[in-house]
Enzyme design. Structure first.
Site, PDB file in Angstrom:
ATOM      1  N   ASP A  32       0.700  -1.148   0.061  1.00 37.32           N
ATOM      2  CA  ASP A  32       0.018   0.004  -0.017  1.00 37.32           C
ATOM      3  C   ASP A  32       0.924   1.254   0.208  1.00 37.32           C
ATOM      4  O   ASP A  32       2.098   1.332   0.308  1.00 37.32           O
ATOM      5  CB  ASP A  32      -0.906   0.123   1.090  1.00 37.32           C
ATOM      6  CG  ASP A  32      -1.970   1.025   1.227  1.00 37.32           C
ATOM      7  OD1 ASP A  32      -2.245   1.677   0.157  1.00 37.32           O
ATOM      8  OD2 ASP A  32      -2.668   1.305   2.220  1.00 37.32           O
TER       9      ASP A  32
ATOM     10  N   ASP B  11      -8.822  -5.531   2.674  1.00 40.01           N
ATOM     11  CA  ASP B  11      -7.196  -6.134   2.219  1.00 40.01           C
ATOM     12  C   ASP B  11      -7.474  -7.734   2.558  1.00 40.01           C
ATOM     13  O   ASP B  11      -6.671  -8.460   2.260  1.00 40.01           O
ATOM     14  CB  ASP B  11      -6.224  -5.426   2.935  1.00 40.01           C
ATOM     15  CG  ASP B  11      -6.115  -4.072   2.444  1.00 40.01           C
ATOM     16  OD1 ASP B  11      -6.367  -3.712   1.083  1.00 40.01           O
ATOM     17  OD2 ASP B  11      -5.911  -3.145   3.039  1.00 40.01           O
TER      18      ASP B  11
ATOM     19  N   GLU C 192      27.593 -41.994   8.613  1.00 43.40           N
ATOM     20  CA  GLU C 192      27.194 -42.947   9.340  1.00 43.40           C
ATOM     21  C   GLU C 192      26.763 -44.194   8.713  1.00 43.40           C
ATOM     22  O   GLU C 192      27.430 -45.306   9.032  1.00 43.40           O
ATOM     23  CB  GLU C 192      26.304 -42.381  10.648  1.00 43.40           C
ATOM     24  CG  GLU C 192      26.692 -41.551  11.503  1.00 43.40           C
ATOM     25  CD  GLU C 192      25.376 -41.128  12.450  1.00 43.40           C
ATOM     26  OE1 GLU C 192      24.444 -41.552  11.926  1.00 43.40           O
ATOM     27  OE2 GLU C 192      25.693 -40.247  13.149  1.00 43.40           O
TER      28      GLU C 192
END
Length: 913
Positions: A329, A645, A710
């Site tokens: 805005d 909005d 691992e």
């Protein structure tokens, strides 16, 4: 009683009759009570509160969590209850941290809500009363004055110069002047000048209105319902986590079947190889990742809170870092939301005067041709200031105990006129007391003018202000240093030229004049003043850009983010501000709501990349703009403060509500609330979002390397017929404790300073992108060579398996300590003072070392984790072997820096040529 009638199409007395009310006495107390029972409280339904339990359970909705839960179940099934318990503790810890942070965000938002309930003045039972707005009902008579909030939809029945700020509902940036006449039934909402609506407020004038709708039947209630029915898109991080989780599941299943395949080929019993395959699959899952990612987001939330941003949804933190378009805005976000006079034009001598200063504080200078003026000795200016103060309904309020700021009550345009006079040494209160108002003609949209009558030195004088195109046509003279001079055609042409020049600079113009020995006759309006007005001058006003916004816009553009203005203001005004701030470039387009409606979706898609200003748009169009950008693959942040909005805020990838001017509906619809309504804060939040994502990527790299090495170490042991090199609980210790003391601290890494120098994160970029994948092989190889090499060497020497497992366990831990230093940066060496910028990481390394010593030498822990003491000299050998991880990555970084420098030199030499 029907609240859906077209009240604007009825005469005031018809409205009163249909609502069974009384203009003199209002509703009786009994009627009001009955209607309260019938229609309910004048409140919007509270948005469904997220309970702490629902927030907590929501943390489990992730593929990574699903995988961990399955792993825990399998561990328990095969008899490893301790492993299962540890994994479940991790999962619950992750949920607790996430729920705590999201709960805090909800509390922060609650603190932004109004501290006290709205009170309104009504006529009820023949008396004026002040009651809570929630208790008004259809048929109540509202008593309105400047500054009042409108509590419900109502039809005006009396109005005196009344103007209403409707930006929260319609997006109209200027107050709307109201009237009481009936209108056509099909009149659009924004044009219903005889109606006032809940969620707006009175900026000027006074009047009476009869309530026509309350609660969910208000216009604001209908839009709130639209917001609740608009689907919220998932954040980019949520998509990426889902994708990463799917990949992990596939990899874990593949490892499971590969191990079983290898085992059966070697003739290992199925039951034994099945348990080994399960442990391999579990080791592939980085148990610490969900907790670490949640904490990373939580740290981002805390950092943003310190910069004026309340995050309502954790994953939205990262989405800001992926944003490619910010639809913002204008009023209050890019600008100060304070009108200020910046230019004056006095027709005598064609004087162009610049006025400095911002806000409503009477501080600033008057500059003419580069010289500072002394306005209190300039008769023309003083007369102009006097007119500005008298033909004005606003008030200036100076600093007091509650605020150090100058404030204004009333219309912002009129507030700017008072400040102008105060800058010139005029005290509005003094001049109003000296020349009291005796009559007035209020401003209205038809006449575009306002007039007030005053007693000045025993004579009647009428001051006027209005639109230049209207008022100039009524002028026959100009004022010059106390004298009246003719307003001839040449002078008239010069004034029109000056007005056009000022308007082209996006200034809102007012013409100011007066008539001597004149009287206001309300029945005749402005007609008696035609050809009698003496022009004082033109005044140009502007809602100035915030000082810091231009730099933030440049930062956005440098970061590959396109700022777009979406405003309810006029196109020319929006475009001027956009150009001043750098939002609009040379070839960019600006279109208004009408032009947008004429574009098909296909035409909009073709043009939208070149549009920088959308002006005069309504709620449905904002939604369309957001969706149009999203269809082109953009991640859209949309700012908003009004009820209108809310649907677009919900639809946007990141809805950003304003904390000061934002309505409650807008805040509920948004994922993020900006507490200072400042565009610069949004950009700062985007930078924080990128930092969060950057640190999450560092975590992914660190944890993934650990999990993969691992698995490979265990695979190699299986392939070459070695015993299992690590116990299951030792793997969990590495994944939870060794990594845990580092991951939580790695996410505390400060910004590297280049976050906003890179393009936005691509929408389809996975968590493990090409850049990370290119680093993993070398880091994994170095770690595997160190760990498996040590394991194979010590096993071949005939060292007891418990001793070998403990040493291998330690080698892997030291590899992780070196790896975390590697992961801090893709290019910068670990041997720099930068490490001191993150004391959390140093602390984590120290704690990690101490805990590892404890797990080896403290009997209760060593028994649980199957470790035995290591001789001191072995620690130094282990450190030297594990450091291969560090030296390998340092070599890669050195080569990478050299290549980048070479490319930069080549580019500069090419540009030079």
């Amino acid at each position: 009683m029907n609240q859906e009638l077209a009240w604007h199409s009825l005469q005031p007395d018809e409205v009163v009759a249909k609502l069974k009310s009384d203009l003199t006495h209002g509703l009786s107390h009994n009627d009001a009570s009955e209607r309260l029972q019938q229609f309910g409280s004048n409140e919007l339904p509270e948005p469904k509160k997220r309970t702490l339990l629902s927030i907590f359970l929501n943390q489990f909705l992730s593929p990574l969590i699903y995988l961990l839960v399955v792993a825990a179940g399998i561990a328990f099934f095969i008899g490893e209850a301790r492993d299962s318990l540890v994994i479940l503790v991790v999962v619950i810890l992750n949920a607790v941290i996430g729920a705590y942070q999201e709960g805090r965000a909800e509390q922060s938002l609650e603190a932004l809500r109004r501290l006290s309930k709205l009170k309104v003045r009504i006529l009820r039972g023949g008396q004026e009363q002040i009651i809570e707005a929630s208790r008004i009902v259809p048929g109540d008579i509202l008593i309105l004055s400047s500054g009042d909030a409108v509590p419900a939809d109502a039809r005006l029945i009396e109005a005196s110069s009344i103007a209403v700020a409707e930006a929260a509902l319609t997006g109209e940036s200027l107050p709307v002047v109201k009237s009481i006449g009936k209108l056509a039934e099909n009149t659009l909402l924004a044009d219903r000048q005889n109606m006032i609506f809940a969620g707006t407020h009175i900026t000027a004038g006074r009047g009476l209105a009869i309530v026509t709708a309350t609660g969910v039947n208000n216009e604001i209630g209908r839009i709130a319902h639209l917001a609740t029915t608009t689907a919220q898109p998932k954040t980019q991080l949520e998509f990426r986590i889902q994708q990463f989780g799917r990949y992990l599941v596939i990899a874990a299943i593949a490892v499971f079947f590969l191990v079983i395949g290898f085992g059966l080929l070697r003739g290992i019993p199925f039951a034994q190889i099945f348990m080994i395959a399960i442990s391999q699959m579990v080791s592939l899952v980085p148990e610490g990742l969900p907790v670490a990612m949640t904490i990373a987001l939580a740290v981002g939330v805390q950092r943003m809170a310190g910069r004026g941003t309340v995050v309502r949804r954790l994953a939205a933190v990262e989405t800001l870092g992926s944003t490619t378009v910010i639809c913002t805005d204008k009023t209050g976000t890019l600008t100060r939301n304070e009108m200020v006079v910046t230019a004056l034009y006095l027709p005598a001598g064609q004087r162009e005067i610049t006025v400095t200063g911002v806000g409503y504080a009477p501080e600033g200078y008057f500059m003419e041709r580069g010289y500072k003026l002394t306005p209190n000795v300039d008769q023309t200016l003083q007369k102009l200031f006097e007119a500005c103060a008298l033909c004005n309904d606003s008030q200036l309020i100076g600093p007091d105990n509650s605020s150090s700021q100058w404030k204004m009550i009333g219309d912002p345009t009129e507030g700017a006129l008072l400040t102008l006079g105060a800058k010139g040494g005029l005290d509005p209160t003094t001049v109003r007391n000296k020349f009291p108002r005796t009559a007035e003609l209020p401003f209205n949209s038809d006449s575009k003018m306002m007039a007030t009558q005053h007693s000045v030195e025993g004579k009647s004088l009428v001051y006027l202000k209005g639109a230049p195109e209207v008022l100039l046509e009524l002028c026959d003279s100009i004022f010059h240093d106390g004298k009246i001079e003719a307003f001839d055609e040449k002078l008239r042409g010069e004034v029109h030229t000056a007005a056009k020049k000022m308007a082209d600079s996006a200034l809102r113009l007012l013409a100011i004049g007066f008539v001597r020995d004149a009287y206001i006759d309300g029945s005749k309006g402005f007609a008696p003043f035609s050809g009698k007005i003496t022009l004082l001058g033109l005044i140009g006003e502007l809602d100035p850009p915030r000082d810091e916004v231009a730099a933030s816009v440049r930062e956005c553009q440098r970061a590959g983010i396109k700022p777009v203005m979406v405003t309810g203001d006029h196109k020319a005004t929006g475009l001027a501000i956009a150009k001043a701030l750098g939002i609009s470039q040379n070839n960019d387009l600006a279109i208004d709501g009408l032009e947008l409606d004429l574009l098909s979706d296909e035409a909009l898609a073709q043009k939208i990349d070149h549009i920088s200003v959308f002006a005069r748009v309504h709620p449905a169009q904002k939604l369309r703009i957001v969706e149009a950008y999203q269809k082109k693959g953009n991640v859209v942040a949309m700012t908003g403060d009004g009820v209108n909005d809310a649907p677009a805020l919900v639809c946007a990838n990141v809805g950003v509500a304003m904390g000061i001017t934002g309505t409650e509906v807008a805040k509920e619809a948004a994922k993020i609330v900006i507490t200072d309504d400042n565009f610069a804060t949004i950009v700062a939040a985007a930078s924080e979002g990128r930092l969060v994502y950057q640190n999450i990527k560092k975590l992914i790299l660190f944890l993934f390397v650990t999990s993969v090495d691992e698995v490979i170490v265990l695979f190699l042991a299986l392939i070459f017929g070695y015993p299992i090199p690590l116990a299951a609980v030792q793997i969990l210790w590495i994944n939870l404790v060794t990594e845990g003391t580092l991951t939580v601290n790695l996410i505390m890494e400060p910004a590297e300073g280049n976050e906003m120098h890179r393009p936005p994160i691509p929408v389809n970029q996975p968590l493990l992108d090409r850049a990370l994948l290119s680093r993993i092989p070398l880091m994994v190889l170095a770690s595997v060579v160190s760990t498996f090499g040590w394991f194979a060497y010590r096993t071949s020497q005939g060292v007891p398996i418990a001793q070998v497992q403990t040493e291998t366990f330690t080698v892997l831990a030291v590899c992780q300590w070196f790896n975390v230093l590697n992961c801090r940066s893709a290019l910068h060496s670990a041997f720099s003072w930068d490490v001191l910028k993150n004391p959390w990481l140093i602390g984590g390394l120290v704690i990690g070392n101490l805990l590892h010593v404890a797990v080896i030498y403290w009997a209760p822990l060593s028994q649980f984790f199957h470790t035995v003491p290591i001789e001191t000299e072995q620690f130094f050998a282990i450190g030297a072997v594990a450091s291969l991880v560090l030296w390998a990555e340092e070599f890669r970084k050195f080569i990478s820096r050299k290549l980048i420098l070479k490319r930069r030199i080549t580019h500069e030499s090419t540009v030079g040529i």
